[in-house]
Enzyme design. Structure first.
Site, short mmCIF file in Angstrom:
data_model
loop_
_atom_site.label_atom_id
_atom_site.label_comp_id
_atom_site.label_asym_id
_atom_site.label_seq_id
_atom_site.Cartn_x
_atom_site.Cartn_y
_atom_site.Cartn_z
CE LYS A 105 -7.61 2.10 7.80
NZ LYS A 105 -6.64 3.09 7.85
CE LYS A 139 3.40 1.65 4.52
NZ LYS A 139 4.02 2.93 4.79
CD GLU A 173 1.36 4.93 13.63
OE1 GLU A 173 1.24 5.09 12.42
OE2 GLU A 173 0.45 5.19 14.44
CG HIS A 197 -2.62 -0.97 6.88
ND1 HIS A 197 -3.28 -0.66 5.72
CD2 HIS A 197 -2.67 0.16 7.64
CE1 HIS A 197 -3.70 0.60 5.77
NE2 HIS A 197 -3.35 1.11 6.93
CD GLN A 324 6.28 2.14 7.58
OE1 GLN A 324 6.03 2.24 6.40
NE2 GLN A 324 5.48 2.65 8.52
CG LEU A 351 19.02 -6.63 0.26
CD1 LEU A 351 20.17 -6.08 -0.58
CD2 LEU A 351 18.15 -7.52 -0.61
C1 BG6 Z 1 -3.40 4.40 8.47
C2 BG6 Z 1 -3.98 4.40 9.86
O1 BG6 Z 1 -4.17 3.61 7.61
O2 BG6 Z 1 -2.07 3.92 8.50
C3 BG6 Z 1 -3.11 5.22 10.80
O3 BG6 Z 1 -5.28 4.93 9.82
C4 BG6 Z 1 -1.67 4.77 10.72
O4 BG6 Z 1 -3.58 5.14 12.13
C5 BG6 Z 1 -1.20 4.72 9.28
O5 BG6 Z 1 -0.90 5.72 11.45
C6 BG6 Z 1 0.19 4.14 9.17
O6 BG6 Z 1 0.66 4.31 7.87
P1 BG6 Z 1 2.22 4.44 7.59
O7 BG6 Z 1 2.34 4.47 6.11
O8 BG6 Z 1 2.67 5.70 8.27
O9 BG6 Z 1 2.86 3.23 8.20
#
Ligand code: BG6
Length: 451
Positions: A105, A139, A173, A197, A324, A351
C-alpha cells in the site's frame, strides 16, 4: 549504495535466534544469496540488466526450464508503481516459469486513483499474478478470526444484531510520525491504517460464512459485506491531531512535516454501519491514533444486556481479541463471587497465548505472507474488487477532509493521552457501556464488598 552497503543495510536487524555460532553461519549463508543491482525506475537498460542477472543466477543454479519462476516485490514509493510494473513486464517477465508481483500500500488515494492504478497494473500482471499486501492479514490473531467464529458453535449462534450491541476495532500507537511526516502528511491516519488494516479486520468479523476456506470463497464474502456498508457520514466521525506534551513534540513540530498549518488527522474514530440482516443497527466503531498512551490493537465485541435484570451488578459480556501486544482471546464474564456472598463479579475466561501455549513462536506477519506468495495462496491478500468496495466507503469523507470542508472539525489531543477528550462521549453515543471500567485484570480480590 554499493553491494556491501546494501548487505549491511538489509542484515542489520536480523535476529540470531540459535547459538551465536550457528546464527553467524546462517547469516553468512544468507548473505551469499543476496545480489544488489542498482538501476533506474524508468529505464529499460536497468531492467534488462536485472533480467540478465536473474538469468545468470538461474543458469548457475541449474534451474529447469518451466520452473524459472520470478516473484517481484514492489516496496516502492507509489509514484513509481506503474513505470516499474511496466519495466518489469517488458524486460524481466519470466518466459520459462510463473510470475508473481507483490505490491505494498498505498493502493491509490481514493476511488479514482485506485481504479487508475488497478487498470494500469492489470495491463502488466493478471489478478492471479498480483498480491496486494496488507500485513494485518498476516497477523496471528487476525488469521484466527475465522477459526474463532466458524469453528465454535456458541459464537456462530450469537454473532448477530440480536445479541451484539456494538463492535470496536482499535489501533493505538505510543509514538508520533517521527521522521515519517513526509509520507504521513499526505495520507493521514484514515488512509494509513483504517481504510486498509482495520477495514480488513472488520470484514473478517462481519462477513458471512464462506462456502470454503479457499482464497476466492473467503474474498467473495469479504467483498459482499463491504458492499453492504454505506459511505461514512460526517456525523459519525471524530478527528484529532496531537499536540506536544510531556516533553514530546506535537505533530506540527515534526521536522518532516513541511506544511505547518497541516490539518491532517493523526487520530480518527469512525462508525461504519453494515446494512444487512445480520448487522442492521450494530455500530462498528473503528478507532486509530498515533502518539497515544499505549501500544494496542484489539477487537472488542460488546454484547447486549441480559434481559430480565435478575442480577443488578451484572455487566455486559465482551469478547476481546487482542492482536498485539501479547495475543489473547478473552471474554468478560459474570461470575458469583466465590464464598458465602451472592455478589456478582465480573471476571474473564482467558486465553492469553503466552501462558496457555508453551514454546510459543509466532512468525512475523510478513514472514507468513511472503510464504503465502511462494505457495500461491491469495487468501490473505486484497483482491481488486475488494479494494474498490473499500475505497467507496471512505472516498467521500476523505475528499471532505482534503478540501477542509466546513463540517470537518479536528480537535487537539496531547501526545501520550488516550486521544481527544470527546472520545468517551463519542463511543457512548454508539452504545458502548463502560460501566465495568473499575474491574481488575488478571488477579481479582474476592474479599466481601462493604455495603
Ligand atoms: C503501517 C502504517 O501500515 O502499519 C504505519 O503505515 C503503522 O503507520 C504500521 O505504524 C503498524 O503496523 P504494526 O504491525 O506495527 O501494527
Amino acid at each position: 549504495m554499493d553491494h556491501d552497503q546494501f548487505i549491511e543495510r538489509v542484515t542489520q536487524y536480523i535476529k540470531r535466534t540459535k547459538t551465536v555460532d550457528e546464527g553467524e553461519r546462517k547469516l553468512e549463508e544468507f548473505k551469499k544469496i543476496l545480489t544488489y543491482l542498482p538501476g533506474h525506475y524508468d529505464e529499460d537498460a536497468s531492467f534488462i540488466k536485472l533480467d540478465e542477472a536473474i538469468h545468470e543466477s538461474e543458469e548457475e543454479r541449474g534451474i529447469e526450464m518451466g520452473k524459472r519462476h520470478r516473484v517481484f516485490y514492489m516496496a516502492l514509493p507509489p509514484s513509481v508503481f506503474i513505470p516499474v510494473a511496466k519495466g518489469l513486464k517488458k524486460n524481466v517477465y519470466a518466459k520459462e516459469g510463473l510470475n508473481r508481483i507483490v505490491i505494498e500500500k498505498p493502493f491509490g488515494q481514493d476511488s479514482a486513483s485506485s481504479a487508475h492504478l488497478a487498470k494500469e497494473l492489470a495491463t502488466c500482471f493478471t489478478e492471479e499474478e498480483t498480491f496486494r499486501i496488507d500485513h494485518y492479514l498476516g497477523k496471528e490473531m487476525v488469521k484466527n478470526v475465522m477459526m474463532v467464529r466458524f469453528a465454535n458453535i456458541f459464537f456462530s449462534q450469537i454473532w448477530n444484531r440480536m445479541n451484539i450491541d456494538n463492535i470496536q476495532i482499535t489501533f493505538k500507537e505510543p509514538f508520533g510520525t517521527e521522521g515519517r511526516g513526509g509520507y504521513f502528511d499526505e495520507f493521514g491516519i484514515i488512509r494509513d491504517v483504517i481504510q486498509n488494516h482495520l477495514l480488513q479486520v472488520l470484514s473478517l468479523i462481519a462477513m458471512e460464512r464462506p462456502v470454503g476456506t479457499d482464497a476466492e470463497s473467503i474474498r467473495d464474502e469479504k467483498v459482499k459485506v463491504l458492499k453492504c456498508i454505506s459511505p461514512i457520514s460526517i456525523d459519525d466521525v471524530l478527528l484529532g491531531q496531537y499536540v506536544g506534551a510531556n516533553g514530546k513534540p506535537g505533530y506540527l513540530e515534526d521536522d518532516t512535516i513541511k506544511n505547518k498549518d497541516s490539518l491532517t488527522p493523526t487520530f480518527a474514530a469512525l462508525v461504519l454501519h453494515v446494512q444487512n440482516e445480520r448487522w442492521e443497527g450494530v455500530p462498528f466503531i473503528l478507532k486509530a491514533g498515533k502518539a497515544l498512551n499505549e501500544a494496542k490493537v484489539e477487537v472488542r465485541i460488546q454484547f447486549r444486556n441480559v434481559a430480565g435484570n435478575l442480577y443488578k451488578n451484572a455487566a455486559r459480556n465482551e469478547l476481546v481479541m487482542r492482536v498485539q501486544p501479547d495475543e489473547a482471546v478473552y471474554i468478560k464474564f459474570n461470575n458469583k463471587q466465590p464464598g458465602l456472598s451472592y455478589q456478582t463479579i465480573q471476571t474473564e475466561l482467558d486465553l492469553t497465548y503466552h501462558s496457555r501455549y508453551s514454546d510459543l513462536s509466532i512468525p512475523d506477519a510478513y514472514e507468513s505472507l511472503i510464504l503465502d506468495v511462494l505457495r500461491n495462496d491469495h487468501s490473505n491478500f486484497v483482491r481488486d474488487d475488494e479494494l474498490e468496495a473499500a475505497w467507496k466507503i471512505f472516498t467521500p469523507l476523505l475528499h471532505k477532509i482534503d478540501a477542509h470542508d466546513k463540517d470537518i472539525h479536528i480537535t487537539n489531543y496531547e501526545y501520550g493521552s488516550r486521544g481527544p477528550m470527546e472520545l468517551d462521549a463519542f463511543v457512548k453515543k454508539y452504545g458502548y457501556d463502560r460501566s465495568n471500567i473499575n474491574y481488575n485484570w488478571p488477579i481479582q480480590s474476592v474479599a466481601p464488598q462493604k455495603n
